[in-house]
Design a protein around this motif. Structure first.
Motif, PDB file in Angstrom:
ATOM      1  N   ALA A 423       0.834  -1.198   0.000  1.00  0.00           N
ATOM      2  CA  ALA A 423       0.000   0.000   0.000  1.00  0.00           C
ATOM      3  C   ALA A 423       0.870   1.249   0.000  1.00  0.00           C
ATOM      4  O   ALA A 423       1.930   1.290   0.635  1.00  0.00           O
ATOM      5  CB  ALA A 423      -0.923   0.015   1.210  1.00  0.00           C
ATOM      6  N   THR A 424       0.389   2.264  -0.722  1.00  0.00           N
ATOM      7  CA  THR A 424       1.070   3.553  -0.785  1.00  0.00           C
ATOM      8  C   THR A 424       0.094   4.648  -0.374  1.00  0.00           C
ATOM      9  O   THR A 424      -1.035   4.700  -0.884  1.00  0.00           O
ATOM     10  CB  THR A 424       1.585   3.840  -2.205  1.00  0.00           C
ATOM     11  OG1 THR A 424       2.532   2.834  -2.575  1.00  0.00           O
ATOM     12  CG2 THR A 424       2.255   5.210  -2.272  1.00  0.00           C
ATOM     13  N   LEU A 482       4.423  -0.953   3.333  1.00  0.00           N
ATOM     14  CA  LEU A 482       3.678   0.286   3.502  1.00  0.00           C
ATOM     15  C   LEU A 482       4.623   1.453   3.217  1.00  0.00           C
ATOM     16  O   LEU A 482       5.642   1.623   3.890  1.00  0.00           O
ATOM     17  CB  LEU A 482       3.125   0.402   4.914  1.00  0.00           C
ATOM     18  CG  LEU A 482       2.357   1.690   5.239  1.00  0.00           C
ATOM     19  CD1 LEU A 482       1.149   1.863   4.319  1.00  0.00           C
ATOM     20  CD2 LEU A 482       1.916   1.696   6.698  1.00  0.00           C
ATOM     21  N   VAL A 483       4.277   2.239   2.188  1.00  0.00           N
ATOM     22  CA  VAL A 483       5.089   3.383   1.794  1.00  0.00           C
ATOM     23  C   VAL A 483       4.311   4.655   2.073  1.00  0.00           C
ATOM     24  O   VAL A 483       3.224   4.867   1.520  1.00  0.00           O
ATOM     25  CB  VAL A 483       5.470   3.319   0.303  1.00  0.00           C
ATOM     26  CG1 VAL A 483       6.274   4.554  -0.094  1.00  0.00           C
ATOM     27  CG2 VAL A 483       6.267   2.050   0.013  1.00  0.00           C
ATOM     28  N   LEU A 484       4.848   5.497   2.938  1.00  0.00           N
ATOM     29  CA  LEU A 484       4.251   6.790   3.266  1.00  0.00           C
ATOM     30  C   LEU A 484       5.083   7.862   2.578  1.00  0.00           C
ATOM     31  O   LEU A 484       6.196   8.174   3.008  1.00  0.00           O
ATOM     32  CB  LEU A 484       4.233   6.994   4.780  1.00  0.00           C
ATOM     33  CG  LEU A 484       3.445   5.925   5.559  1.00  0.00           C
ATOM     34  CD1 LEU A 484       3.668   6.060   7.050  1.00  0.00           C
ATOM     35  CD2 LEU A 484       1.965   6.025   5.240  1.00  0.00           C
ATOM     36  N   GLN A 485       4.572   8.384   1.479  1.00  0.00           N
ATOM     37  CA  GLN A 485       5.359   9.297   0.667  1.00  0.00           C
ATOM     38  C   GLN A 485       5.534  10.647   1.366  1.00  0.00           C
ATOM     39  O   GLN A 485       4.611  11.150   2.011  1.00  0.00           O
ATOM     40  CB  GLN A 485       4.696   9.501  -0.697  1.00  0.00           C
ATOM     41  CG  GLN A 485       4.718   8.261  -1.573  1.00  0.00           C
ATOM     42  CD  GLN A 485       4.144   8.520  -2.958  1.00  0.00           C
ATOM     43  OE1 GLN A 485       3.472   9.519  -3.189  1.00  0.00           O
ATOM     44  NE2 GLN A 485       4.407   7.616  -3.879  1.00  0.00           N
ATOM     45  N   ALA A 486       6.727  11.225   1.206  1.00  0.00           N
ATOM     46  CA  ALA A 486       7.028  12.517   1.829  1.00  0.00           C
ATOM     47  C   ALA A 486       8.342  13.026   1.283  1.00  0.00           C
ATOM     48  O   ALA A 486       9.179  12.258   0.788  1.00  0.00           O
ATOM     49  CB  ALA A 486       7.124  12.369   3.348  1.00  0.00           C
ATOM     50  N   THR A 487       8.511  14.333   1.356  1.00  0.00           N
ATOM     51  CA  THR A 487       9.794  14.941   1.021  1.00  0.00           C
ATOM     52  C   THR A 487      10.439  15.606   2.230  1.00  0.00           C
ATOM     53  O   THR A 487      11.643  15.788   2.270  1.00  0.00           O
ATOM     54  CB  THR A 487       9.632  15.984  -0.099  1.00  0.00           C
ATOM     55  OG1 THR A 487       8.728  17.007   0.340  1.00  0.00           O
ATOM     56  CG2 THR A 487       9.091  15.344  -1.368  1.00  0.00           C
ATOM     57  N   SER A 488       9.615  15.994   3.217  1.00  0.00           N
ATOM     58  CA  SER A 488      10.138  16.632   4.429  1.00  0.00           C
ATOM     59  C   SER A 488       9.063  16.580   5.503  1.00  0.00           C
ATOM     60  O   SER A 488       7.935  16.135   5.258  1.00  0.00           O
ATOM     61  CB  SER A 488      10.525  18.091   4.159  1.00  0.00           C
ATOM     62  OG  SER A 488       9.373  18.882   3.949  1.00  0.00           O
ATOM     63  N   GLN A 489       9.399  17.054   6.700  1.00  0.00           N
ATOM     64  CA  GLN A 489       8.421  17.115   7.782  1.00  0.00           C
ATOM     65  C   GLN A 489       7.257  18.036   7.445  1.00  0.00           C
ATOM     66  O   GLN A 489       6.155  17.872   7.959  1.00  0.00           O
ATOM     67  CB  GLN A 489       9.104  17.610   9.057  1.00  0.00           C
ATOM     68  CG  GLN A 489       9.835  16.526   9.814  1.00  0.00           C
ATOM     69  CD  GLN A 489       8.879  15.614  10.561  1.00  0.00           C
ATOM     70  OE1 GLN A 489       8.095  16.059  11.375  1.00  0.00           O
ATOM     71  NE2 GLN A 489       8.956  14.323  10.272  1.00  0.00           N
ATOM     72  N   ASP A 507       8.018  -4.218   4.561  1.00  0.00           N
ATOM     73  CA  ASP A 507       8.808  -3.060   4.974  1.00  0.00           C
ATOM     74  C   ASP A 507       7.905  -1.877   5.319  1.00  0.00           C
ATOM     75  O   ASP A 507       6.848  -1.678   4.712  1.00  0.00           O
ATOM     76  CB  ASP A 507       9.784  -2.668   3.866  1.00  0.00           C
ATOM     77  CG  ASP A 507      10.828  -3.745   3.618  1.00  0.00           C
ATOM     78  OD1 ASP A 507      11.216  -4.423   4.588  1.00  0.00           O
ATOM     79  OD2 ASP A 507      11.249  -3.917   2.460  1.00  0.00           O
ATOM     80  N   PHE A 508       8.362  -1.094   6.283  1.00  0.00           N
ATOM     81  CA  PHE A 508       7.602   0.047   6.791  1.00  0.00           C
ATOM     82  C   PHE A 508       8.414   1.297   6.478  1.00  0.00           C
ATOM     83  O   PHE A 508       9.409   1.591   7.145  1.00  0.00           O
ATOM     84  CB  PHE A 508       7.392  -0.129   8.292  1.00  0.00           C
ATOM     85  CG  PHE A 508       6.580   0.958   8.948  1.00  0.00           C
ATOM     86  CD1 PHE A 508       5.216   1.045   8.733  1.00  0.00           C
ATOM     87  CD2 PHE A 508       7.175   1.869   9.809  1.00  0.00           C
ATOM     88  CE1 PHE A 508       4.451   2.042   9.356  1.00  0.00           C
ATOM     89  CE2 PHE A 508       6.431   2.857  10.436  1.00  0.00           C
ATOM     90  CZ  PHE A 508       5.063   2.938  10.206  1.00  0.00           C
ATOM     91  N   MET A 509       8.024   2.039   5.434  1.00  0.00           N
ATOM     92  CA  MET A 509       8.801   3.182   4.955  1.00  0.00           C
ATOM     93  C   MET A 509       8.149   4.475   5.438  1.00  0.00           C
ATOM     94  O   MET A 509       7.164   4.948   4.884  1.00  0.00           O
ATOM     95  CB  MET A 509       8.884   3.156   3.423  1.00  0.00           C
ATOM     96  CG  MET A 509       9.398   1.830   2.860  1.00  0.00           C
ATOM     97  SD  MET A 509      11.014   1.349   3.554  1.00  0.00           S
ATOM     98  CE  MET A 509      12.054   2.595   2.824  1.00  0.00           C
ATOM     99  N   ASN A 510       8.724   5.047   6.503  1.00  0.00           N
ATOM    100  CA  ASN A 510       8.108   6.171   7.214  1.00  0.00           C
ATOM    101  C   ASN A 510       9.172   7.177   7.619  1.00  0.00           C
ATOM    102  O   ASN A 510       9.228   7.634   8.750  1.00  0.00           O
ATOM    103  CB  ASN A 510       7.362   5.622   8.440  1.00  0.00           C
ATOM    104  CG  ASN A 510       6.766   6.716   9.302  1.00  0.00           C
ATOM    105  OD1 ASN A 510       6.143   7.643   8.812  1.00  0.00           O
ATOM    106  ND2 ASN A 510       6.978   6.617  10.609  1.00  0.00           N
ATOM    107  N   GLU A 511      10.047   7.553   6.676  1.00  0.00           N
ATOM    108  CA  GLU A 511      11.248   8.305   7.020  1.00  0.00           C
ATOM    109  C   GLU A 511      10.976   9.733   7.455  1.00  0.00           C
ATOM    110  O   GLU A 511      11.825  10.365   8.070  1.00  0.00           O
ATOM    111  CB  GLU A 511      12.236   8.270   5.856  1.00  0.00           C
ATOM    112  CG  GLU A 511      12.777   6.873   5.597  1.00  0.00           C
ATOM    113  CD  GLU A 511      13.946   6.864   4.633  1.00  0.00           C
ATOM    114  OE1 GLU A 511      14.496   7.938   4.362  1.00  0.00           O
ATOM    115  OE2 GLU A 511      14.298   5.789   4.152  1.00  0.00           O
ATOM    116  N   GLN A 512       9.809  10.291   7.113  1.00  0.00           N
ATOM    117  CA  GLN A 512       9.499  11.660   7.525  1.00  0.00           C
ATOM    118  C   GLN A 512       8.417  11.720   8.601  1.00  0.00           C
ATOM    119  O   GLN A 512       7.777  12.746   8.794  1.00  0.00           O
ATOM    120  CB  GLN A 512       9.080  12.498   6.307  1.00  0.00           C
ATOM    121  CG  GLN A 512      10.183  12.708   5.292  1.00  0.00           C
ATOM    122  CD  GLN A 512      11.364  13.476   5.856  1.00  0.00           C
ATOM    123  OE1 GLN A 512      11.247  14.213   6.838  1.00  0.00           O
ATOM    124  NE2 GLN A 512      12.528  13.301   5.241  1.00  0.00           N
TER     125      GLN A 512
END
Length: 954
Positions: A423-424, A482-489, A507-512
């Motif tokens: 999911a994105t 799970l990909v949570l799209q973002a470029t910054s906070q 994988d849990f992609m939540n870098e921001q």
């Protein structure tokens, strides 16, 4: 018709090789005074224009005769009169500082008497700079050139003149490329003219003519400032098929090259292709200081141009300074664990684009200038490729067309995600009215009005009105990747876990920090090997579950808020223990609401066992009180403070990534430390004492690193003892134990706090418990300091020195303050021997009253560069008690002024001090009341000079 370049013309001519050799001869400075390399034209090097001086204020521009005598016979160009009256050939410009001096080549004048069948349309002054003197038979190669401008042509005499007087080519800057302060450099010039044959059998071909070199020299002084460089860059990539491979970014070693590398084939659902970081080497000197190296990467379809780059910060692992003042830094990272296949979801051919960037500051201006240096394959990036195949799991993207309900299929382009669906959550453009998803699992959401909330980063989030919905029979929310799209906070998607549970199987992609979790719901990582981005907003209740023995690799940091927990059921959570500033798990302490006085308990670590645990770095800061046992979120360390001093906020960290080798423990036949260390820093350390309970796992007692780097060591659990290091784990002192049961070692009456670990007890421990041992350069001298926590039958110490680290000799002796002591004692010794150069190794020899001795590992001091470096040294620094020692140098004796200020400039202490000629050792007492923080200590010498340094109070 297209005009051909000079190079294109060369390649077209049959006679290319006939004049290639003469051309090269000109560039290495060969040929006669007026050599006719063409048919019969001649060239006269009339003058050269140079701006030079020791500084901008003293610089002058002079026009030199190119050579002392110029042919004046019939058939040659007439001589010119040099306006400066000086001769360039043989000139020594003398010492010139590369920092302030001036030596600029501005141009010059040449005249060409053309043969009737030749015409010259370009003329150059060619030059080179290299170490050398006027006496050298050969000079530097002509690697640089300045093109002159035609200023006249005499049709009857066929004399063509070329001139330029403002080229401003910095010759001193060329000295930055090599040599060292005080190096003699040759600066030689010549001429080159390019033209065309206008008649005869060579008609239309290119003609070249040159003249003899003119010699000069100068001496470069000062610090030669070189531009920062970024070299030795690699990218570390691993997979089951590749293993761990360091791919060269810039083709500098035998490693395979990253550019055009094939990284293999992978299943779209289960494949693991990890980018673990890489390596880099930077060089700098003078005011340039490199502060970071970042590896940038992106994954894209081979048929598209790609998107934004992601970043991985490398960690500085060493810095070395050469005799010439050049600093070399190395950076590396080996376990970033970014799964390049996460979020791909479709099969096909993919590219991995990589480049590296070093950044820093240049302090030569105010404000400081920033700089960056890229290794990016000349702007093309390094591009590897791989193939994704298999039958992909389903993919679904949140559209939010109906409401904010995760379980409403109409909000997804391919249905509600499940354990086999990636999911994105897109990052919708600012101002878009599309709601982001909320998870209410096994629950009903009542109707709500539109509102806003402030997240933990201080960002305002708009929450739209909801008509409510019923998910009382939904079961847990599930997703694979799970990909949570973002470029910054400030530019990110949002996913809220409000009620129930979210199970993540990939994988849990939540870098921001797009994921927001309320206090009660649970997020559970239930897959096999997974990568997890942490949450800047913090998690509350987290489970590590799924396949037994699976590895859950943490990519960023991982915060567990008050009232929450990190619970282990199956699997191992791994952080990068060598990147403790960016990759960690942090547990929040007890939280009291200032408005309601409601107390939320500290976050807890639950369920660790031999098969499911956290391997890496975790930390917490919590307030402790005397007489109250504090377990610090159950991370394995409990303290009960018993002294009269309230400890205040206590910082506790745990690192289980590796272990301390035997060399740090001293004594006879030492064993390695176990694979667990705790750092303890009470807010009020002075006078603090505590009972410590140190818990460990059995698997942390085996496969331990030895001095040779192998992992064959182990320790006997029955012989375990507590050890303390106060100098960054270089040296540990044995504290013993008062109890050992059920994997918990107990030690009472601990009075010093820093880094603790366990190892086997030494049968004959050293008579001295050494807590610090340091050596620092202080101008032309070295200050050696050490601190003991206890001494038994100690006679004193010898300070020994070596220039090779092998053969040591005694410099001097320092007697023990008392033969027996159980309190901290500080010692110092100043090495004032003259003419110290290179690296000096200092070690301590402790001597017992009965003649027995023991040695403590050497420390190194580098004697190169600025002789005034560290003209004042403070110890101990940080201050962990009430006394500070200052050692400084003064050329004359007399009264000085001591001043201590805080970071706001407020004066904390000011007093007169008596200084001797040479080295003074001052004792500054009664500093126990200083609050923890940073301070500036300044001493004004009898000469009026002020020496400053920063100190830290713990």
């Amino acid at each position: 018709m297209q005009t051909l370049t000079f190079t294109q013309k060369l390649l077209r001519q049959r006679s290319f090789f006939n004049f290639l050799i003469p051309l090269l001869a000109v560039f290495v400075g060969l040929g006669a005074s007026q050599t006719a390399l063409a048919q019969s034209s001649t060239v006269d090097f009339r003058n050269v224009i140079v701006t030079y001086g020791t500084s901008a204020a003293t610089q002058t521009t002079n026009t030199f005769d190119a050579v002392a005598t110029r042919p004046g016979a019939t058939g040659t160009p007439p001589p010119a009169t040099a306006s400066g009256g000086a001769i360039f050939d043989g000139t020594d410009f003398g010492p010139l500082s590369v920092d302030a001096g001036r030596l600029l080549l501005e141009g010059g004048t040449i005249a060409i008497r053309e043969d009737s069948q030749e015409e010259y349309f370009q003329a150059f002054v060619v030059f080179g700079v290299a170490p050398g003197t006027l006496a050298d038979a050969t000079g530097p190669a002509f690697t640089q050139s300045v093109q002159l401008t035609q200023t006249s042509y005499n049709n009857s005499s066929k004399v063509r003149t070329f001139t330029l007087n403002n080229a401003a080519r910095n010759i001193l800057a060329m000295a930055m490329q090599g040599g060292s302060p005080g190096t003699d450099y040759r600066f030689d010039i010549g001429v080159r003219a390019v033209g065309t044959y206008t008649g005869g059998p060579k008609r239309g071909e290119d003609a070249i003519i040159g003249a003899q070199r003119r010699r000069s020299m100068f001496t470069a002084t000062g610090v030669i400032i070189t531009p920062p460089t970024l070299t030795g860059t690699t990218a570390l990539i691993s997979s089951p098929s590749l293993g761990n491979v360091n791919y060269d970014a810039n083709n500098v070693s035998a490693n395979p090259d990253l550019d055009n590398a094939f990284l293999g084939q992978y299943d779209v659902n289960t494949g693991q292709l990890l980018l673990n970081g890489g390596t880099a080497t930077t060089t700098e000197n003078g005011p340039n200081t490199v502060s970071s190296v970042i590896l940038y990467y992106r994954v894209r379809s081979s048929t598209t141009g790609g998107g934004a780059f992601q970043s991985i910060a490398l960690t500085q692992t060493s810095i070395n300074e050469s005799a010439g003042g050049t600093r070399t830094r190395t950076f590396s990272l080996s376990n970033a664990a970014r799964n390049l296949l996460a979020g791909i979801g479709t099969t096909g051919n993919y590219n991995l684009d990589v480049y590296l960037q070093a950044s820093g500051v240049n302090s030569s201006t105010s404000p400081n200038r920033t700089f960056s240096v890229n290794d990016d394959n000349d702007g093309q990036n390094y591009i590897a490729n791989f193939i994704v195949n298999g039958t992909p799991f389903g993919n679904t993207v949140w559209t939010g067309g109906i409401n904010d309900n995760w379980f409403d299929a109409r909000n997804w382009n391919n249905g509600v995600p499940n354990m086999n669906t990636n999911a994105t959550i897109p990052n919708f453009p600012s101002g878009t009215a599309v709601p982001y998803p909320n998870i209410y699992s096994d629950a009903m959401r009542p109707p709500t009005a539109a509102t806003t909330e402030i997240d933990s980063e201080g960002n305002t989030i708009n929450i739209p009105a909801s008509a409510g919905y019923d998910n009382s029979t939904s079961g847990n929310a599930m997703v694979r990747n799970l990909v949570l799209q973002a470029t910054s906070q400030l530019d990110r998607s949002i996913l809220r876990l409000v009620v129930g549970q979210l199970d993540v199987f990939g994988d849990f992609m939540n870098e921001q920090g797009s994921f927001i979790q309320r206090a009660e719901p649970v997020i559970s990582f239930k897959g096999g090997n997974q990568t997890i981005s942490g949450s800047a907003n913090g998690f509350t209740k987290v489970e590590i579950d799924g396949t037994p023995g699976s590895i859950k690799t943490l990519v960023t940091n991982f915060n567990v808020r008050s009232g929450g927990y990190l619970k282990f059921i199956n699997g191992i959570l791994v952080t990068n223990g060598s990147a403790v500033s960016t990759n960690f798990v942090e547990f929040a302490g007890t939280l009291t609401d200032p408005n309601t006085s409601v107390v939320t308990p500290a976050a807890q670590l639950i369920g660790e066992n031999e098969n499911s645990y956290l391997r890496g770095y975790i930390k917490t800061t919590q307030v402790a009180a005397t007489g109250v046992r504090q377990n610090f979120s159950n991370i394995g360390l409990a303290l009960t403070f018993t002294g009269s001093t309230e400890p205040g906020a206590v910082f506790v960290s745990r690192n289980t990534t590796g272990n301390t080798p035997p060399s740090a423990f001293g004594g006879a036949s030492p064993k390695p430390g176990i694979r667990r260390t705790f750092g303890v820093q009470p807010g009020n350390a002075a006078g603090a004492r505590a009972k410590m309970e140190f818990r460990y796992l059995d698997n942390e007692l085996v496969n331990l690193r030895l001095n040779d780097g192998s992992f064959n060591g182990s320790v006997d659990e029955n012989k375990l003892s507590l050890y303390l290091s106060t100098n960054g784990t270089n040296t540990y002192s044995q504290l013993g134990r008062d109890g050992l049961s059920n994997n918990v070692l107990v030690k009472n009456e601990i009075t010093a706090f820093n880094t603790f670990t366990l190892s086997e007890a030494l049968v004959n421990p050293l008579p001295v418990t050494l807590t610090t041992f340091n050596a620092e350069r202080m101008g032309a001298d070295a200050l050696i300091t050490w601190e003991t926590a206890s001494e038994f039958n100690s006679k004193g110490f010898e300070v020994q020195v070596s220039t090779d680290g092998q053969q040591f000799r005694t410099l001097g002796s320092v007697a023990s303050a008392t033969v027996n002591s159980t309190k901290k004692t500080n010692y110092s010794y100043v090495d004032t021997e003259a003419n110290k150069v290179g690296t000096r190794y200092y070690r301590l020899r402790q001597i017992d009253v009965n003649g027995k001795d023991a040695f403590f590992s050497p420390r190194t001091v580098l004697f190169t560069g600025n002789a005034l470096a560290n003209a004042m040294v403070a110890y101990p620094n940080p201050i962990n008690g009430s006394e500070l020692r200052l050692v400084l140098q003064s050329v004359v004796a007399g009264k000085g002024q001591l001043r201590i200020t805080d970071i706001t400039g407020r004066v904390i202490r000011q007093e007169s001090v008596e200084l001797t000629s040479g080295v003074s050792d001052l004792s500054i007492k009664n500093l126990g009341d200083l609050k923890a923080g940073m301070y500036l200590v300044g001493v004004t010498l009898p000469t009026g000079e002020t020496q400053n340094l920063k100190i830290v109070k713990q």
